[in-house]
Enzyme design. Structure first.
Site, PDB file in Angstrom:
ATOM      1  CB  SER A  41      -0.920   0.004   1.222  1.00 39.25           C
ATOM      2  OG  SER A  41      -0.154  -0.131   2.399  1.00 39.25           O
ATOM      3  CG  ASP A 343      -4.700   5.362   6.446  1.00 37.93           C
ATOM      4  OD1 ASP A 343      -3.567   5.209   6.926  1.00 37.93           O
ATOM      5  OD2 ASP A 343      -5.084   4.779   5.416  1.00 37.93           O
ATOM      6  CG  HIS A 346      -1.493   3.720   4.323  1.00 43.61           C
ATOM      7  ND1 HIS A 346      -2.750   3.250   4.612  1.00 43.61           N
ATOM      8  CD2 HIS A 346      -0.768   2.667   3.891  1.00 43.61           C
ATOM      9  CE1 HIS A 346      -2.798   1.950   4.348  1.00 43.61           C
ATOM     10  NE2 HIS A 346      -1.599   1.566   3.921  1.00 43.61           N
TER      11      HIS A 346
END
Ligand SMILES: *[C@@H]1O[C@H](CO)[C@@H](O)[C@H](O)[C@H]1NC(C)=O
Ligand SMILES: *[C@@H]1O[C@H](CO)[C@@H](O)[C@H](O)[C@H]1NC(C)=O
Ligand SMILES: *[C@@H]1O[C@H](CO)[C@@H](O)[C@H](O)[C@H]1NC(C)=O
Ligand SMILES: *[C@@H]1O[C@H](CO)[C@@H](O)[C@H](O)[C@H]1NC(C)=O
Length: 375
Positions: A41, A343, A346
């Site tokens: 991610s 978040d 990240h």
């Protein structure tokens, strides 16, 4: 004293300016004709979202993408990622995700999938945690995609060496999730630590496989200081003050764990560099690029510090596992660039930008990414 030191000072300044323009001059010449990336991610520009495997694709909803794209793209941030800033540095388009299928990818493609692991899914099934994987698109699976696609770009070894020899490969960050899944399920640190060498083995094997496909310039990032992530700070919150670094508030053991992964990775990359002297294998120190946020957040404009999320559902670090960013009960801050963390897991675009700057222009790529080795 004061007078006599003035001229030498100005000479120093002049030299610094000159060295700086010299460096930029080099960076202009150091271009790549394409960029290929793999990972999770931290690098995914839309693959996981395109798999459709998420039942609540919060990364496909507001506020993801709010800062730069103005819409969710499948990037796990409010805007651009490190891979986007690298592409921009070299005048390349921002990478389309492989699963977007179509378009022109002669200038590169992104195979990274959020949630991906360095080790294959089988490993996690063997140790009894396979059921929580978000995706089976491990690093190997991503390499298979790359190798399937390769004939569209080149066929003979010579063609491929020519084509990929001018490309930059970003191999990671990958491996963080191999540990995240285990920690989520309450595996002990010692147990998780025992398979770090296996994870490193997978990252290094992938790097070597790319070299055998014709890659010559490869950047292999290490892990972030996960002990500073609001998610870990929340899940592993401890009443024992000794568990925290008093200077930055991060969890010491988890940061040591990340450093352990990184030192093993660096060691193996050095061996690989010896084995392939004609390649340029660059270690990207994501840890070193991100840890300054926690010590001097204001220096980066992170006026809310580095340990609280911009987007979350409350709690000491504004991270609530049952009200994560993009879901009911979470709220987004008005100015994401005043936070390092987006978040809980990240980082914000602002943080990725600062990291990319330090990777490209600072000392956090070893050897430096923006220094020519064409000799
Ligand atoms: C950079 O790009 C120019 C123009 O496309 C090309 O002529 C040159 O060879 C490239 N330099 C390197 C180092 O690849
Ligand atoms: C991963 O693969 C297994 C076995 O093929 C399958 O049952 C599972 O649904 C897959 N999981 C995901 C998230 O794709
Ligand atoms: C490689 O070979 C395949 C099959 O013959 C062909 O379709 C493809 O266009 C070739 N690729 C390149 C880059 O020439
Ligand atoms: C979130 O809230 C909306 C509006 O209140 C509701 O319709 C929706 O079902 C909720 N979603 C979830 C996942 O709880």
């Amino acid at each position: 004293m004061a007078f006599s030191s003035l001229p030498s000072l100005s000479i120093t300044v002049w030299l610094l300016l000159w060295a700086d323009s010299f460096r930029h001059c080099y960076s202009i010449h150091q271009n790549y004709s394409s960029l290929f990336s793999f990972g999770d991610s931290l690098t995914d520009t839309g693959n996981l979202l395109a798999t459709g495997s998420l039942s609540f694709p919060s990364i496909g909803r507001y506020p993801y993408g709010m800062t730069y794209f103005g819409r969710p793209t499948g990037r796990c941030s409010d805007g651009r990622l490190i891979v986007d800033f690298i592409a921009q540095q070299f005048g390349l388009p921002m990478l389309p995700p492989y699963l977007a299928h179509g378009g022109n990818f002669r200038q590169g493609l992104n195979f990274a999938v959020a949630g991906a692991t360095a080790l294959d899914a089988e490993f996690f099934h063997e140790i009894g945690i396979g059921h929580i994987l978000w995706t089976n698109h491990s690093l190997n699976a991503q390499l298979l995609w790359f190798e399937e696609l390769k004939p569209l770009l080149c066929n003979t070894t010579k063609e491929c060496n020519d084509y990929f020899g001018k490309a930059l490969f970003l191999v990671g960050e990958i491996g963080g999730n191999d540990y995240n899944y285990a920690f989520f399920l309450g595996k002990r640190l010692e147990e998780v630590q025992s398979y770090v060498p296996k994870v490193i083995g997978a990252v290094v094997a992938a790097t070597e496989r790319l070299i055998n496909n014709g890659a010559r310039h490869l950047v292999v990032p290490g892990n972030l200081p996960v002990g500073c992530s609001p998610m870990y700070l929340t899940l592993f919150s401890s009443p024992n003050k000794n568990d925290y670094n008093t200077k930055n508030g991060c969890l010491k053991k988890l940061n040591q764990f990340a450093k352990y992964h990184n030192s093993l990775l660096q060691g193996e990359l050095k061996k690989l560099q010896k084995k392939y002297p004609m390649t340029r294998i660059i270690y990207a120190d994501y840890y070193g690029a991100a840890i300054p946020f926690t010590y001097s957040p204001n220096h980066f404009g992170f006026t809310h510090g580095a340990l609280a999320t911009c987007c979350g559902g409350g709690g000491p670090y504004n991270f609530n596992p049952s009200a994560r960013c993009g879901r009911n009960g979470s709220r987004v801050c008005t100015n994401p660039s005043s936070y390092a963390n987006w978040d809980g897991i990240h980082l914000t675009e602002a943080a990725y930008h600062a990291m990319a700057t330090s990777l490209l222009h600072g000392s956090n790529t070893i050897p430096p990414l923006l220094q020519t080795s064409e000799n």
